[in-house]
Design a protein around this motif. Structure first.
Motif, mmCIF file in Angstrom:
data_model
loop_
_atom_site.group_PDB
_atom_site.id
_atom_site.type_symbol
_atom_site.label_atom_id
_atom_site.label_comp_id
_atom_site.label_asym_id
_atom_site.label_seq_id
_atom_site.Cartn_x
_atom_site.Cartn_y
_atom_site.Cartn_z
ATOM 1 N N ASP A 29 0.819 -1.212 0.000
ATOM 2 C CA ASP A 29 0.000 0.000 0.000
ATOM 3 C C ASP A 29 0.851 1.260 0.000
ATOM 4 O O ASP A 29 0.437 2.287 -0.521
ATOM 5 C CB ASP A 29 -0.934 -0.003 1.213
ATOM 6 C CG ASP A 29 -2.018 -1.065 1.102
ATOM 7 O OD1 ASP A 29 -2.521 -1.499 2.143
ATOM 8 O OD2 ASP A 29 -2.341 -1.443 -0.042
ATOM 9 N N ASP A 32 6.686 5.374 -1.921
ATOM 10 C CA ASP A 32 7.040 6.792 -1.974
ATOM 11 C C ASP A 32 7.332 7.270 -3.389
ATOM 12 O O ASP A 32 7.017 8.415 -3.733
ATOM 13 C CB ASP A 32 8.266 7.053 -1.087
ATOM 14 C CG ASP A 32 7.972 6.825 0.382
ATOM 15 O OD1 ASP A 32 6.929 7.307 0.853
ATOM 16 O OD2 ASP A 32 8.784 6.164 1.045
ATOM 17 N N VAL A 49 0.024 3.692 -9.510
ATOM 18 C CA VAL A 49 -0.095 5.068 -9.033
ATOM 19 C C VAL A 49 -1.361 5.243 -8.210
ATOM 20 O O VAL A 49 -1.367 5.893 -7.154
ATOM 21 C CB VAL A 49 -0.070 6.045 -10.220
ATOM 22 C CG1 VAL A 49 -0.389 7.461 -9.753
ATOM 23 C CG2 VAL A 49 1.283 5.997 -10.916
ATOM 24 N N GLU A 50 -2.451 4.633 -8.674
ATOM 25 C CA GLU A 50 -3.720 4.792 -7.952
ATOM 26 C C GLU A 50 -3.666 4.144 -6.580
ATOM 27 O O GLU A 50 -4.144 4.713 -5.591
ATOM 28 C CB GLU A 50 -4.858 4.187 -8.775
ATOM 29 C CG GLU A 50 -6.216 4.329 -8.099
ATOM 30 C CD GLU A 50 -7.350 3.762 -8.941
ATOM 31 O OE1 GLU A 50 -8.501 3.801 -8.463
ATOM 32 O OE2 GLU A 50 -7.093 3.273 -10.056
ATOM 33 N N LYS A 51 -3.062 2.955 -6.504
ATOM 34 C CA LYS A 51 -3.057 2.250 -5.225
ATOM 35 C C LYS A 51 -2.050 2.823 -4.246
ATOM 36 O O LYS A 51 -2.320 2.927 -3.044
ATOM 37 C CB LYS A 51 -2.777 0.769 -5.447
ATOM 38 C CG LYS A 51 -2.807 -0.022 -4.138
ATOM 39 C CD LYS A 51 -2.910 -1.503 -4.370
ATOM 40 C CE LYS A 51 -3.108 -2.226 -3.032
ATOM 41 N NZ LYS A 51 -3.263 -3.679 -3.204
ATOM 42 N N SER A 52 -0.862 3.205 -4.739
ATOM 43 C CA SER A 52 0.208 3.599 -3.819
ATOM 44 C C SER A 52 0.233 5.087 -3.516
ATOM 45 O O SER A 52 0.817 5.504 -2.517
ATOM 46 C CB SER A 52 1.558 3.187 -4.392
ATOM 47 O OG SER A 52 1.788 3.813 -5.643
ATOM 48 N N ASN A 53 -0.360 5.909 -4.397
ATOM 49 C CA ASN A 53 -0.363 7.363 -4.214
ATOM 50 C C ASN A 53 1.027 7.883 -3.859
ATOM 51 O O ASN A 53 1.256 8.462 -2.797
ATOM 52 C CB ASN A 53 -1.361 7.774 -3.132
ATOM 53 C CG ASN A 53 -1.545 9.286 -3.084
ATOM 54 O OD1 ASN A 53 -1.394 9.981 -4.103
ATOM 55 N ND2 ASN A 53 -1.865 9.804 -1.914
ATOM 56 N N PRO A 54 2.014 7.692 -4.746
ATOM 57 C CA PRO A 54 3.400 8.059 -4.432
ATOM 58 C C PRO A 54 3.609 9.566 -4.427
ATOM 59 O O PRO A 54 2.852 10.330 -5.038
ATOM 60 C CB PRO A 54 4.188 7.399 -5.573
ATOM 61 C CG PRO A 54 3.233 7.406 -6.718
ATOM 62 C CD PRO A 54 1.881 7.157 -6.118
ATOM 63 N N LYS A 72 4.769 12.892 -11.975
ATOM 64 C CA LYS A 72 4.421 13.881 -10.945
ATOM 65 C C LYS A 72 5.565 13.996 -9.956
ATOM 66 O O LYS A 72 6.320 13.047 -9.727
ATOM 67 C CB LYS A 72 3.127 13.492 -10.214
ATOM 68 C CG LYS A 72 3.222 12.207 -9.408
ATOM 69 C CD LYS A 72 1.971 11.946 -8.578
ATOM 70 C CE LYS A 72 1.976 12.715 -7.280
ATOM 71 N NZ LYS A 72 0.913 12.295 -6.330
ATOM 72 N N ARG A 77 2.289 18.186 -11.603
ATOM 73 C CA ARG A 77 1.832 17.023 -12.360
ATOM 74 C C ARG A 77 2.001 17.273 -13.850
ATOM 75 O O ARG A 77 1.657 18.355 -14.357
ATOM 76 C CB ARG A 77 0.371 16.709 -12.053
ATOM 77 C CG ARG A 77 0.088 16.346 -10.600
ATOM 78 C CD ARG A 77 -1.407 16.202 -10.368
ATOM 79 N NE ARG A 77 -1.972 15.169 -11.226
ATOM 80 C CZ ARG A 77 -2.444 14.000 -10.798
ATOM 81 N NH1 ARG A 77 -2.410 13.737 -9.499
ATOM 82 N NH2 ARG A 77 -2.947 13.119 -11.628
#
Length: 501
Positions: A29, A32, A49-54, A72, A77
Motif C-alpha cells: 500500500d 514513496d 499510481v492509484e493504489k500507492s499514491n506516491p 508527478k 503534475r
C-alpha cells in the motif's frame, strides 16, 4: 532488479521492487516513488499510481507519451503542464510546492536522459530527498535555491562575505571567474558531470581561491557528503599464486610504468611490461561523473623518489606511499579539448593489502577516495579497481569501478562471454555491485573483434587527437598537493600577465 539493488548502496533504508507485469493487488500500500522505464502500456502504471499514491512518479523518455502523462513530483503534475493555473502558480510562487516539483521534474529528465544506471539512481535519490526524507548522499547543497528559503540563503551569503570577502570580490571582478560562478549557479553542483565541466572550462586562480575559502576552509554551506561504505568490496586475495601483499598491491597500481625502482616489480615484470610513460589506460567504468572524460591515463609511482634516502625506503618498505597523477581530456563548454592533470597522495588503508586512500586538492576542494584493487591479471593485461569517494565540503559523494588495460582496449582474452578471463572480469565488477552492461559508454565487444566505435574513452577521433596533441605525461613528482596547486596558480597568473602585456 539491478537498479533496485544499487539504491540500497546509497541508503540502506531504501527498499525497492521491480514490477515487470504489474498486478496492483500484489503491491504494497505504501510506495514513496514510482519509476517507469520504457513503459508503453499505461494500465499497470495507472494501477500502481492509484493504489500507492506516491510522492513522485518518474518516467523516462523511452516511455510512451501516454505514460509520461503520469509523471508527478509532489504538487506538480505532467498531466497539468498545459493547465494555466499550474503554470501561473509555478511562475508566481517559485518557493511553493508546485515550482519545487517542477524543478525536480527537470532534474529528473536531465539525469534519466543520460541512460546510465548511476544517473537513474541519482534521479530517484533527488526525488526522495526533495519530497520524502533527507538522503545524506544528496542532502548537501551549495547552490542558492528556493528550497533553502530566503533566510538560509541570506545567512550563507553573509557568511561568505564575512569569512571570504576579499576572495569573493576577486572572483566577482574577474570576468572568467564570474562567468564560471554564474554557470555553476545554473546547474546543481551535485550533478558532478555538469559542474566539473564548468569548472575545468573556467579554471582560474580566483576560482580556486574562492572555492578554497568558502567550501574547504570555512564550509559556509555546512556540507558533509559521506564516503559510501556499501557495497563492501573485497580485495584481490592471491596474485601469481601467492598471497596478495602490500608490495604486490603497489606493483599492480604501478602497472606498466617505466623507470620503477628496484624491488617494486620482479625482473620479469620490468622486462615484459615497464615500457610505457603511464601505468594504465582506462578502458571504461561505471560512473558518468568519473568516466565522462575521455583518454584517461593513470600514472602511479612511488613517493620519495626525488630523495635518495626516501627512494631506498620506497623500494624496501611494504608500506610506502604512492603518487597518482591522472591525465585526461576535457571537452570544454566552448568546444575546446584540453588536457587536464591532477595529483593524488596514495597511502595504504586499514592494513589490508589492496586497499588505498587517495587524497587531492582539486580547485580548492579536498577529495578523499577509498580505492580497492579487486582483481588483476597475472600478466597485467588488465585490472579492475573500485573507488568510493567524497568531496565533503562540496556536497559530492561518488563511487564506481574501472577496467584498465595497457593500451585502453578491451583486453583480448576477455572479449568472449563464457571464457575464463571474461567471466573473471565480469565477476570482479559483480563484487563491486555492478553488471557489465552498466559500464559507461563501452560494454564488452562482441566476438573476437573490438569495435572502437563502442568506446567512449578511446574513439578513433580521440585517439587521433592524442597522436596530434600528446598528453602531458611527465610526473609531477615529490611535491605536496598544496604546493603543486600553488605552482599551477603561479603558472596561470604568469600566463595571464604575459597575455595582457
Amino acid at each position: 532488479a539491478q537498479l533496485a539493488t544499487r539504491l540500497t548502496h546509497f541508503d540502506e533504508r531504501i527498499r525497492a521492487r521491480v514490477c515487470a507485469d504489474v498486478v496492483a493487488s500484489t503491491l504494497d500500500d505504501v510506495c514513496d516513488v514510482v519509476v517507469a522505464l520504457g513503459v508503453e502500456e499505461t494500465a499497470g502504471l495507472a494501477a500502481v499510481v492509484e493504489k500507492s499514491n506516491p510522492a513522485a512518479v518518474l518516467v523516462d523518455e523511452t516511455s510512451s507519451p501516454a505514460a509520461k502523462r503520469f509523471e508527478k513530483f509532489g504538487a506538480w503534475r505532467a498531466d497539468r503542464s498545459d493547465d494555466l493555473v499550474q503554470s501561473l502558480v509555478q511562475t508566481l510562487v517559485p518557493w511553493g510546492a508546485v515550482a519545487r516539483g517542477a524543478r525536480l521534474a527537470g532534474q529528473s529528465a536531465t539525469l534519466l536522459a543520460r541512460h546510465s544506471s548511476e544517473d537513474a539512481c541519482y534521479a530517484i535519490l533527488f526525488a526522495l530527498n526533495g519530497l520524502v526524507a533527507p538522503i545524506d548522499v544528496v542532502a548537501s547543497d551549495i547552490n542558492p535555491s528556493w528550497e533553502k528559503g530566503l533566510r538560509r540563503n541570506a545567512q550563507e551569503f553573509a557568511a561568505m562575505a564575512r569569512c571570504c570577502g576579499s576572495e569573493v570580490a576577486a572572483a566577482l571582478t574577474d570576468p572568467q571567474t564570474k562567468r564560471a560562478i554564474d554557470l555553476l549557479n545554473a546547474v546543481d553542483l551535485r550533478d558532478q558531470v555538469g559542474s566539473y565541466r564548468v569548472i575545468v572550462s573556467n579554471e582560474t586562480p580566483e576560482l580556486e581561491a574562492f572555492s578554497l575559502c568558502i567550501l574547504q576552509q570555512n564550509n559556509v554551506f555546512n556540507c558533509d557528503a559521506p564516503i559510501l561504505e556499501r557495497p563492501r568490496v573485497p580485495c584481490l586475495a592471491t596474485w601469481r599464486g601467492r598471497p596478495f601483499d602490500q608490495a604486490a598491491s603497489a606493483a599492480v597500481f604501478i602497472g606498466h610504468l617505466d623507470d620503477v625502482p628496484g624491488g617494486m616489480l620482479s625482473d620479469d615484470d620490468v622486462a615484459a611490461t615497464n615500457k610505457l610513460p603511464w601505468s594504465w589506460r582506462i578502458v571504461c567504468g561505471a560512473n558518468p561523473a568519473y568516466d565522462a572524460f575521455p583518454c584517461q591515463h593513470q600514472i602511479f609511482y612511488p613517493a620519495g623518489l626525488d630523495d635518495a634516502v626516501a627512494s631506498a625506503k620506497a623500494s624496501s618498505s611494504s608500506s610506502a606511499a604512492l603518487w597518482y597523477d591522472p591525465v585526461f581530456l576535457v571537452e570544454t563548454l566552448d568546444g575546446r579539448r584540453v588536457w587536464t592533470k591532477r595529483h593524488y597522495r596514495c597511502t595504504p588503508r586499514g592494513g589490508i593489502p589492496g586497499q588505498w586512500t587517495l587524497t587531492t586538492l582539486d580547485n580548492g576542494v579536498v577529495s578523499k577516495e577509498h580505492w580497492t584493487i579487486v582483481d588483476a591479471a597475472d600478466d597485467l593485461s588488465w585490472a579492475v579497481f573500485h573507488y568510493s569517494g567524497a568531496a565533503r565540503a562540496a556536497g559530492q559523494s561518488y563511487q564506481g569501478a574501472l577496467l584498465c588495460s595497457r593500451d585502453g582496449d578491451w583486453p583480448a582474452a576477455c572479449r568472449t562471454p563464457g571464457t575464463p578471463e571474461y567471466e573473471r572480469v565480469a565477476g570482479a565488477f559483480e563484487k563491486c555491485g555492478l553488471k557489465l552492461w552498466e559500464l559507461y559508454g563501452h560494454g564488452p565487444p562482441s566476438g573476437d573483434s573490438l569495435d572502437d566505435e563502442a568506446s567512449f574513452m578511446w574513439t578513433p577521433d580521440f585517439r587521433a587527437f592524442c597522436e596530434a596533441h600528446p598528453p602531458p605525461l611527465d610526473r609531477i613528482g615529490d611535491i605536496t598537493i598544496t604546493k603543486w596547486r600553488e605552482r599551477e596558480r603561479a603558472k596561470a597568473t604568469t600566463t595571464t600577465t604575459t597575455l595582457a602585456a
